[in-house]
Enzyme design. Structure first.
Site, PDB file in Angstrom:
ATOM      1  N   ASP A 192     -29.682  19.732  53.066  1.00  0.00           N
ATOM      2  CA  ASP A 192     -29.275  18.563  52.287  1.00  0.00           C
ATOM      3  C   ASP A 192     -27.976  18.831  51.512  1.00  0.00           C
ATOM      4  OD1 ASP A 192     -29.175  16.371  50.556  1.00  0.00           O
ATOM      5  OD2 ASP A 192     -30.962  16.941  49.410  1.00  0.00           O
ATOM      6  N   HIS A 365     -31.824  15.403  44.246  1.00  0.00           N
ATOM      7  CA  HIS A 365     -31.168  16.330  45.173  1.00  0.00           C
ATOM      8  C   HIS A 365     -30.608  17.546  44.446  1.00  0.00           C
ATOM      9  CE1 HIS A 365     -31.269  13.365  48.467  1.00  0.00           C
ATOM     10  NE2 HIS A 365     -31.115  12.481  47.492  1.00  0.00           N
TER      11      HIS A 365
END
EC number: 3.1.-.-
Lengths: 549, 549
Positions: A192, A365
């Protein structure tokens, strides 16, 4: 001889959203995630954006593995299942519960088999793919990374994650297992990249709980908290503080009710029944006895908070003394809509706390320091940044280089890149078609780029239609044209002049004996277009219609 | 008996941009600022947005006073001067230089008289208005506040400001004079609200210089700095660091060249001639010998940085190893454009530093602690927040209440509110028409809301034109209609069905003897619209055209 592993991202690279990656060994295929994207302003009138997955059309998929339940990872699933035969869908419990309700809506409940996995359990084998799962913290419970053990090598696919050491459910990113996997030796990591540009660490979800504990007890009016409905722990934290302060909780907005109902029935959220009231009941309670959890944190036009902001919600209103907490960050492109909601709620008398002015949101995130930590734990031989715009992938690649991965081991791929892993290493060997498919009303894939180009042109300068008839029987006499303008400056003098010009062209063509429809249209188009541009510096779409009578 | 002072904001309240405020005593009028706004996405195809200043049409203005040279404070000046007789325009030296070049372009150089003032000099009297000026720091040099001494009371109008204690030119916000004015007693303060929601203090412009001193010496490739061309000190700081590190400076973009040329010729920037090179020369120098100062920090489509990002600039390119510093924050609504530039520049090999990842920008507006400081210095009896969306005005009002201003002294006005100051106090007594005027191509005010509504509809679902002829001579026979679709899903089967439906309607109407054009159009519109909606859940604009032949 070992077979090569081919990894083909169909979405999620060079963009935020519609994550979808093919893993392929020989003829066997698995799909990791099947996400959608929400349209940007340039996608005029489009409802949803899907990856173009026509690459998958030629044979069945062994399985689809879903890393977590967010729309940008599972939203395209019904559209894939409609067209592709899929052996099974593999995911954790909450993710499966969320897609089950989605598949029911699409009448696809029987289209495939669902297999529940727990990251703590052992490996799962599907064809030539041996998979283990690793628990990862994210802004929705039950997210996981996937470790592929294949004959070509070992590949870790992180999905969305952050390094939250104090998640609300206590289920942390399993750094022990990541370290153990690192010790085994990882040949390639797909990870990610969303926050790769951001320095430092992402705050723990618990920080938002602390903010709620500061804000909620001090308020006397109604309190509304808007967030993504999938952020179940965010909602839980707000509800717990409110209940401890004598407030009842109302759930407003379809997806809020649905997700909380799933989360409660599966035990992800412990919210006592008597703490919940209907929106209607909530409005009859004293304002300091109410917490409203609602959708609309992105200013979406038909969402609960937007309707409340516009005074247009059937049950819920805000008044002087109320507090609205927008516990989310606007997705790029949604800023003006969110600001509009804030302004309207403020005008209605509420104080609005949002991420620009108070710590009422943390990202789901990892930021760059967390990515460095992951790179240290896993020590992959190669890194392929996924999930992000190009600038994020590039920043992630820099982190990989700094962590000691050689340049040859950094793969900045695009949607459609065919990345091949063999015992010799990893490289991009081919590219396939991987565009977008638009869902527009009931049509999937009907809207093409040319329609969007037309809409853009129409949206900027409007349309001018010139209609004329040519009487073939009468030796080609051309009637005086009619003009119809829409979305075009309403200047009567200009329209009169355009009509005169159209007349002049018609007469001239008539005199020249030109009766061929295509030619008439071309002449009309050019003459009118020129005059419009000279007078207005605008280029409306000009549609000459010539009818033979 | 003293005359009342009427203050009428025509723009800048409930929005960011197009600041314009009328000050009126009896029949005498002064205008403070004449700003424009840039269109938002909803203003499809509009070039500029002006305040509707038709209120000013009935008599001459004694003067227009401009607080500083930003477009949202001076951009509407040519449009005002075209329609209203204005006695004089009063401003500081740099502001006058900037509008002079603007008035030249509009061939309005002779339309009024320009009067230069220096905040350090004494008062200026224009009719019943006695004005003093106060130097304020902002993101453009030579900004000032205005103190009105009138028979109705003393009013301070801040313009845009921040409390920069170390501005690059050493010309700080004159807190001594503000304190002295506070001691005299201020009846009403109109003050900038832009950052009222933001806690703390805005950083000094000098912080960006420090960032440049860290970044620039460490880089080996070309360096590009994009910022607002009016932020002269930002450019100066970047240029000084670059020159000290052996780089030459190229100015790229029309407004960058223009503003730097004005600033240099007036002595606001001391940039030696031999430090400047043309963009072409710059590209022939070794990359570590070049700094490019360019426009395009907002991702504007035709700007220098956007063209560079698209590989479409005639002179300047970026390559691996180059650094781009976007020294600005995206104005809300411009985020996606700026992100697009960042992605493309990164893809071309540059490292892009922007305000999300590095301290390469500070705001030009005071944050809440600075506003509290101003309120303490000036101690106004009443506060009217200006310059900002409603949420900003409301946050500013809260700061005023916390500073001890009674509720009756807080005026949250809107564009068009008539605010009256008398010795008895301040209140909103009336409201006038105060909307927007669109500049669209060469037309000012021609585009109306209905055109924008049409454009929006066209942009979402496209247009479907149904053309048919009715032969009056032939007893009303209606020809088979033709269909033209634009921006509409290209589904041939659907178009065939629509054509059939149109035929059916034509035959039916023909059989019923209906030949009245309006009626034919209505029937056609409804039937086609219904079928399109049933089949696609879309509502394109349907334009039936019926021609009598």
């Amino acid at each position: 001889m070992s077979d090569a592993l081919r990894i083909i991202p169909l979405g999620g690279l060079g963009e935020v959203g519609k994550n979808m990656t093919v893993y392929e060994i020989g003829d066997d295929r698995i799909l990791v995630d099947a996400g959608l994207a929400f349209p940007r302003d340039e996608h005029l009138g489009v409802d949803l954006v899907l990856p173009d997955f026509s690459y998958l059309a030629d044979r069945p998929l062994l399985a689809i593995v879903l890393t977590h339940g967010h729309e940008d990872h599972v939203g395209a699933l019904p559209y894939v299942l409609r067209e592709i035969e899929v052996g099974e869908v593999i995911a954790t419990r909450l993710t499966l519960a969320m897609i089950t309700s989605k598949l029911d809506e699409h009448k696809l409940a029987a289209a495939t088999t669902l297999r529940e996995v727990r990251p703590e359990d052992g490996a799962v084998e599907v064809g030539p793919f041996r998979m283990e799962f690793v628990r990862m913290a994210h802004s929705i419970p039950d997210a996981m990374a996937i470790l592929f053990e294949t004959s070509a090598g070992r590949v870790l696919h992180t999905g969305d994650w952050k390094l939250d050491h104090t998640p609300v459910d206590g289920l942390k990113t399993d750094v022990g297992k990541l370290a153990e996997i690192g010790n085994r030796g990882v040949d390639l990591m797909l990870a990610d990249s969303t926050n790769a540009e951001r320095p430092g660490m992402t705050g723990s979800e618990r920080l938002v709980g602390e903010a709620f504990r500061h804000i909620i007890p001090a308020r006397r009016g109604r309190i509304l908290v808007a967030s993504f409905a999938s952020n179940i722990h965010r909602m839980q934290q707000a509800a717990e503080v409110a209940i401890a302060n004598g407030r009842k909780v109302a759930l407003v907005g379809r997806s809020m009710r649905k997700n909380m109902s799933i989360a409660r029935s599966l035990g992800y959220v412990g919210l006592p029944d008597d703490a919940l009231v209907s929106p209607k009941e909530a409005m009859s309670l004293p304002p300091d006895r109410v917490l409203v959890l609602c959708t609309g944190s992105q200013g979406e036009p038909m969402s609960a908070l937007t309707r409340i902001a516009y005074g247009d919600h059937p049950n819920v209103t805000v008044a002087r003394g109320d507090t609205v907490i927008i516990s989310a960050k606007p997705v790029p492109g949604n800023e003006l809509r969110v600001h509009d909601s804030i302004n309207r709620l403020t005008r209605a008398g509420a104080e609005v706390l949002h991420e620009e002015v108070a710590l009422v949101h943390v990202s789901g995130h990892a930021c760059s320091e967390e990515m460095r930590a992951l790179l240290s734990l896993v020590r992959p031989k190669a890194l392929m940044p996924i999930h992000g715009e190009y600038r994020m992938l590039a920043a992630h690649a820099r982190l990989g280089r700094e962590a000691g991965i050689p340049a040859a081991g950094i793969v900045i791929a695009e949607n459609g890149s065919v990345v091949e892993l063999t015992p010799r290493g990893v490289e991009i060997v081919d590219r396939i078609e991987a565009g977008v498919t638009f869902v527009d009303g009931l049509g999937v894939g009907d809207v093409q780029d040319v329609a969007l180009r037309d809409r853009r042109r129409l949206s900027e300068d409007g349309v001018l239609i010139v209609v004329t008839t040519v009487a073939l029987s009468d030796g080609g006499e051309i009637a005086p044209p009619e003009l119809i303008a829409r979305g075009f400056a309403e200047d009567d003098a200009l329209l009169d002049d355009l009509r005169d010009e159209a007349d002049r062209v018609a007469l001239e063509l008539s005199a020249d004996g030109i009766t061929e429809v295509k030619l008439l249209q071309e002449h009309m188009h050019d003459a009118i277009g020129r005059l419009v541009y000279d007078r207005t510096r605008r280029r409306p779409m000009i549609l000459p219609v010539v009818i033979e009578v």
